[in-house]
Structure formats: C-alpha cells, structure tokens
Design an enzyme around this catalytic site. Structure first.
Site, PDB file in Angstrom:
ATOM      1  CB  SER A   6      -0.124  -8.085  -1.224  1.00 49.21           C
ATOM      2  OG  SER A   6      -1.002  -8.893  -0.456  1.00 49.21           O
ATOM      3  CD  GLU A  53     -10.123   4.295   0.600  1.00 52.59           C
ATOM      4  OE1 GLU A  53      -9.926   5.502   0.388  1.00 52.59           O
ATOM      5  OE2 GLU A  53      -9.432   3.388   0.070  1.00 52.59           O
ATOM      6  CE  LYS A  83      -4.165  -1.943   0.315  1.00 53.71           C
ATOM      7  NZ  LYS A  83      -5.157  -1.785  -0.768  1.00 53.71           N
TER       8      LYS A  83
HETATM    9  C1  PLP Z   1      -1.691  -7.062   2.480  1.00 51.67           C
HETATM   10  C2  PLP Z   1      -2.819  -6.672   1.584  1.00 51.67           C
HETATM   11  N1  PLP Z   1      -2.980  -7.310   0.422  1.00 51.67           N
HETATM   12  C3  PLP Z   1      -3.982  -7.015  -0.411  1.00 51.67           C
HETATM   13  C4  PLP Z   1      -4.922  -6.051  -0.106  1.00 51.67           C
HETATM   14  C5  PLP Z   1      -6.047  -5.823  -1.062  1.00 51.67           C
HETATM   15  O1  PLP Z   1      -5.969  -4.634  -1.772  1.00 51.67           O
HETATM   16  P1  PLP Z   1      -5.609  -4.629  -3.317  1.00 51.67           P
HETATM   17  O2  PLP Z   1      -6.503  -5.610  -3.991  1.00 51.67           O
HETATM   18  O3  PLP Z   1      -5.875  -3.229  -3.727  1.00 51.67           O
HETATM   19  O4  PLP Z   1      -4.195  -5.004  -3.471  1.00 51.67           O
HETATM   20  C6  PLP Z   1      -4.798  -5.326   1.104  1.00 51.67           C
HETATM   21  C7  PLP Z   1      -5.766  -4.281   1.466  1.00 51.67           C
HETATM   22  O5  PLP Z   1      -5.856  -3.804   2.561  1.00 51.67           O
HETATM   23  C8  PLP Z   1      -3.719  -5.650   1.961  1.00 51.67           C
HETATM   24  O6  PLP Z   1      -3.565  -5.003   3.133  1.00 51.67           O
END
Ligand code: PLP
Lengths: 264, 400
Positions: free
Chosen positions: B377, B111, B89
């Site tokens: 992620s 948000e 993020k």
């Molecule tokens: C670690 C992590 N992965 C994935 C996401 C999902 O978001 P996005 O689909 O935008 O990557 C989030 C959202 O809070 C997150 O904290």
C-alpha cells in the site's frame, strides 16, 4: 404517570428555560446538588448529558466536561442510580442527552425501561437516525412514556422539519446556527431570518433554541422567536468552580431569568 | 453483487449513517449526488487521465522472485508504493477533489494520522487550487513532523488537535466539528472506507482501480485474472477494499485482511479490531470497534500510525463476520521484521502498514502453485525516523 414534559408544555407556553449539565461534572456526586439547585432557582426543565469519549457535536467546553466526568467515573449505570436516589426530591422534568454508542452498549430497550423507572421524561440521542427510531425503537419510547426530542438546524429542509414535528411529542430542539455547542448567538440578520422562518411554519410542538445561549440577552432574544431556550456551555462554565456551587448556580439562573422574576 | 452496499448504506449488519442533524444535509447532499457525478463520462475521463498522468497509474504488478522462493508460492506485489505521494491514498483524494469541485465546494478539510492522507489531500488541493485544512492529533504532528512540513509546503493549514487522546480518532472528531460549522461550502475528504454512508462505498469505488488493474495485469502474466489470494493490511480498510473490490464475488479468490496486533492482542496495546472490537458506532458508522463495556471508545496502539484506528470499515466488518475474508493479526515486532526482510530481499522499503501484510505470508499455508497478490500500500520513506528509532533499540544491525 403523566409525563412531566407534557404537563409543563400544557402549563407554560413561553420563556421556558432548559439547562444542560454533564453528569459527573465537576465531581462524580454533583448530580443531586445541581438538580436541586437548578429547580429551586427556576429552571423549567433540566437536560443531563451522559458523558462520552467522542462527543462530535460538542465544542471545547462540553468536550472538556465529558473528559472530566469520565475520569471521575461517571457511567449510565451510575447516573441512573443517582437519579433514582434524588428523584423524589425534585419535580422538574428531566431529559437525558447522549450519543448513541454508550446507550446501545447498555441496551436501548433496557435503557428506556430503566430511565423511565428512575423518573426520566425525555431522551435526546443526536446521532440516532430518524429511520432507526421509526422502524426499531419507537415502541420502547412509547411503552415507557418517554418523549423523544430531535434537532433541527438552519439547513434542515422544511419537509424534514415537518416529519420531525410529527414524530415528536414534546419539543423541537432548534440548533441556533451551523456550529457545535458553545458558539455565541449573535442575533445577526441571517440567524433572525432562520428564527422567523421556523416561527412561520406554525409547528405543532413547542421549539427550544439551543447552542450559544449564554446570558439574559441571548435567552430573551431566543424567547422572542421560540417557546424557550437551552443553556449548555455557559452553564458548564458556571459550575466549573467547585466552590460555592449552589450560590453560583442560583445567581446565574436568576440573572438569566431576571425579566420573568420582575414580571411576577 | 453479494457484498455491495445496500440502498440504505449497509453491508449486512454494518454501516448506515449515525450522524447528528447538523451533518445530515451535507451527507445527504453527497449521498444523492455521488453516483451520478462519479459515473458521468466526463468525470471518468478526467479521473482516469489524472490517475495516469499525475499519479502514475497503472502501478506495476511485480513478481517478487526472492520472496516467492522464500515463501514457496508466486508472490506478486501490487506497487501502490510507486503512486504519487507514496501510497494508495491519492486514488481516493483525486476522486473526491473532482467530486467536490463538481458539487461547487470551495473549501476542503481532512483528518490524518500518519500524515499520508493529509499529504494526499493537500496535494490534490494544490492541484485544483482549493483551500485545504488538515486536522492532525497533536501527538501525531510531533511523531510525523516531515509530513506536517510536506502538507504546509503544499499550501495546507495543519491544525494540531488537542482534544481527547490527540491522535487519529480525535483528528476525525475535529474534522467532523469543522464540517458541522461549515456545512455549505466545505467538503470533508475522509481518508478510508469509514464514516457515514456514502463514504465507505464512495472511497471503495475510488480505490477499486487497484483490483481492476490487478485483474488485467495478472491475466497478461499468468493467463488468469484470478489469484488464489489477495492480501492487504487493514486500518480503516481503504487499500484492502480497493484490492478486493473486483474479487468480492469471485469466491475462489481468498481475501486476507491483516490487522495490527501492536504489542500483542492481549496486552492492552493493540489495534486488532476484528478480535478486540464489538458492535458499536464510530464516526457515524455501525461497525466493529474497540470500546469499554460502557461504550467509551478505547485508544488503540500500533507502531504504524496508519493502522492505529479503533474501528474498521463496515465492509470489512461484514466480510469478516460472513467468513468471506480471513484475518491475521501481526505485531509491531513481526511487521518490523518483515519490513527489514523486504528491504533486503527485494530492494523495496515498504511502509510499516504494508509490512504487516508482508509478515502475514509467514502465517499462511501456501502451496507452490499458489498465486498471491499482496497490496504493497505504501513506501517506507515516511517511516524512516520510526524505523531507525526501532532498530536502534533492538539487536538487528542497520547494515551487514
Ligand atoms: C501506506 C499505508 N497503508 C495503509 C494505510 C491504512 O489505511 P487503509 O486501511 O485505509 O488502507 C495507511 C494509512 O495511513 C497507509 O499510509
């Protein structure tokens, strides 16, 4: 048939009062009663909100009325049925206001056809892009004799206001300040400058000021700078009380329009 | 670029800017300026320096040996969990805060669902000294208390949202309402590739650093910059957009999107938007979303707050509709199984969101020669309370 909004604007050029309420609030079957009482009390036109789960331009009062209305079971389908039943009892112009998604799911062309058939005169779809209206949907509105109403705000550039004025065929919805629905019109210097700036543009369509009009004072202030005004959140507060609904509506509208009644 | 956004903000049938007039000037100002600002060399220098020295990029591309053995293919993990604040993020919030400053904005709103984007926003606001207000559903403020404290410690004001269902979609509505009331001085940092154009494109460009690094790192390790698969979880879709970005037009690279099935697709408690969603408008974008027949937005369910969103970014709707990306849905239980597996086999506790992507390895038919890059992620620290609570209620013992 002639569009009732068109006729209204030909006949009356000032102090126009447009009152908003959310369909299905306070109760599922309130629509007819509220419409008839508003007309009788002197509302010049009526804007009915089609409730939505995510009304992003609305403040807490209208949001809450949307939530209640949906819980009560209100839907576009249901509202159109109610209007069909009550339309021969009221002559006042009716505008439907709603976010695009529910209308899109109903089908935009079908919606225009059905709304027109049950006696709706105009539509406000605040998140409908001008471009989409021009390129895709304008023929539906025109074929079904529906007026389209767009919003302008203190930040809308003049060029865009002119464009909206050209696209519109009833009135321009002038949002009173940078806010969601329900904030108060205070008539501070900045706001008056905005009202005067728009007034000086000499637009071809009448303007109605909305967002934050709540009482006789703010209604009269708005009518100094525009052809009329729109009351939303304040009216929702009036109809929150299910008891004495009709008396409360009459009393409130008479108060707002007091000066006009005296003048007549 | 076949999958790039078009001039009017669409990816095929999806995207655009379906916003009320009150937002139009602010969104239009952003649309007119974002590309000029982002591709200004001095912006790029500032952005890249911060990514390196503050975020800790490049994040490693790690060959997970034991996972590779288990799944019978070469599995690389792109370690976004090692980025500052613990997830991808921050790539986006660094980009947007620099942009906001150059646009002369003095106040930031955001948000957040799980709190990861809120923390990443509060962090960059502290970094540049701007006021920060984060909207968070009241239910989420209770579910994710430690992140509320982190945001507050970083100097942000956290506003609990009590409208609607009191979760991420309502927090987004409330942030939009704030922007309507403060259109001149405020910039809204959206946390994923969602919202009106230009947000999906802008956020994807800031996250594109992920695939840029993957290409360079893979070339060094494998002698090719093209993996056979890129796997990522999709909530709104920002980490996936970043991991896919430089592979979009390389059709021999298979793109795998993993959605949260919650309790199961047909249970009524799911967030599998590509299966359960239909075309509509959510938060200013035309895309796939979960809704009733009447067009009322439905509350989704996922054990991971970051995937608990009823829509999907317009880029992903397009990639899925066109067949460019393949989707798998993974349930709460499956994700938690993968979370425990990765923790025990690699010594990495992944975020519950990322664990959805990990479980999808079970569903893919992999060959020994396949090179898979999985975008990890985020890390699981933020999820510890949820994880412990979950494990307490099933038979998996905490320790062996
Ligand atoms: C670690 C992590 N992965 C994935 C996401 C999902 O978001 P996005 O689909 O935008 O990557 C989030 C959202 O809070 C997150 O904290």
């Amino acid at each position: 048939m002639e569009n009732r909004l068109t006729r209204l604007f030909q006949e009356k050029k000032e102090n126009l009062l447009n009152v908003y309420f959310t369909a299905g609030f306070p109760e599922l079957e309130s629509t007819g009663t509220i419409l008839k009482t508003l007309e009788k009390s002197g509302a010049d036109m009526i804007e009915i909100g089609m409730p939505y789960s995510d009304p992003m331009a609305d403040g807490p009062t209208i949001q809450a009325s949307n939530t209640v209305a949906l819980k009560n079971g209100m839907s576009i389908r249901k509202l159109l049925l109610q209007l069909e039943e009550v339309r021969n009892e009221v002559e006042v112009p009716i505008i439907l206001m709603g976010y695009l998604n529910p209308v899109m799911q109903y089908g935009i062309e079908r919606f225009c056809a059905e709304a027109s058939r049950v006696g709706v005169d105009g539509l406000i779809l605040p998140d409908l892009p001008l471009h989409d209206y021009e390129e895709l949907y304008r023929p539906f509105f025109e074929r079904h004799n529906l007026s389209v109403i767009f919003l302008i705000t203190p930040q809308t550039p003049e060029e865009r206001i002119r464009k909206i004025d050209n696209l519109t065929n009833s009135f321009i919805y002038m949002v009173s300040s940078a806010s969601t629905t329900g904030n108060k019109v205070g008539g501070d210097e900045k706001q008056i400058q905005y009202f005067e700036r728009i007034q000086s543009l000499k637009l071809q369509n009448p303007k109605l000021i909305g967002f934050g009009i709540s009482d006789r004072g703010s209604f009269e202030l708005a009518c100094k700078y525009a052809e009329g005004a729109i009351i939303g959140s304040a009216f929702i507060k009036v109809i929150q009380e299910k008891e004495n609904l009709e008396q409360n509506i009459e009393k409130y509208i008479r108060e707002v329009k007091a000066s006009e009644t005296v003048a007549q | 670029m076949k999958y790039a956004v078009d001039e009017r903000g669409y990816y095929g049938n999806f995207g655009g800017a379906y916003i009320p007039e009150m937002l139009y000037p602010a969104v239009e100002e952003l649309r007119q300026q974002y590309l000029n600002i982002i591709y200004d060399p001095s912006f790029q220098e500032e952005f890249n320096n911060l990514l390196r020295d503050y975020v800790g990029r490049p994040t490693p591309l790690y060959l997970a040996k034991r996972l590779s053995e288990k799944f019978g293919a070469k599995i690389y993990l792109k370690r976004e969990d090692l980025a500052h604040t613990g997830a991808h993020k921050i790539n986006n919030t660094i980009g947007q805060i620099l942009l906001a400053k150059r646009m002369g904005k003095t106040r930031i709103i955001a948000e957040t669902g799980a709190g990861q984007h809120g923390v990443a926003t509060a962090t960059v606001c502290a970094l540049v000294g701007l006021e920060c207000v984060v909207y968070m559903g009241k239910i989420d403020t209770e579910r994710q208390k430690p992140n509320v404290s982190r945001m507050q410690l970083l100097g942000a004001t956290v506003v609990p949202v009590t409208s609607g269902s009191q979760t991420l979609k309502d927090a987004t509505n409330e942030a939009i309402r704030d922007w309507i009331s403060n259109p001149v001085d405020t910039h809204y940092i959206i946390g994923s590739v969602v919202g009106p154009h230009p947000y999906p494109d802008m956020v994807a460009r800031f996250q594109a650093i992920i695939s840029e690094e993957i290409k360079a790192q893979l070339l060094e390790k494998e002698g090719t910059d093209k993996p056979d698969y890129v796997v990522a979880c999709v909530g709104g879709g920002s980490n996936a957009a970043g991991a896919y970005y430089h592979f979009l037009d390389e059709e021999e690279v298979n793109l795998i999107a993993v959605e949260a099935a919650g309790h199961g697709i047909d249970t009524g408690f799911s967030a599998a938007t590509s299966v359960l969603g239909t075309l509509g408008i959510i938060h200013g974008s035309k895309t796939l979303l979960m809704q009733t027949e009447d067009g009322q937005i439905v509350e989704p369910h996922s054990i991971s707050a970051g995937l608990d969103y009823p829509g999907i970014g317009p880029l992903h709707a397009h990639l899925i509709e066109s067949g460019r990306a393949k989707v798998y849905s993974v349930t709460d239980d499956e994700a938690m199984e993968a979370l425990v597996m990765c923790s025990r086999m690699e010594g990495i506790i992944p975020a519950i969101e990322s664990s959805h992507a990990l479980y999808a390895l079970n569903k893919m038919e992999l060959k020994p020669t396949d090179v898979v890059v999985l975008n990890l992620s985020g890390r699981g620290d933020k999820d510890l309370a949820t994880i412990i609570n979950y494990l307490d209620n099933i038979d998996v013992p905490h320790g062996k």
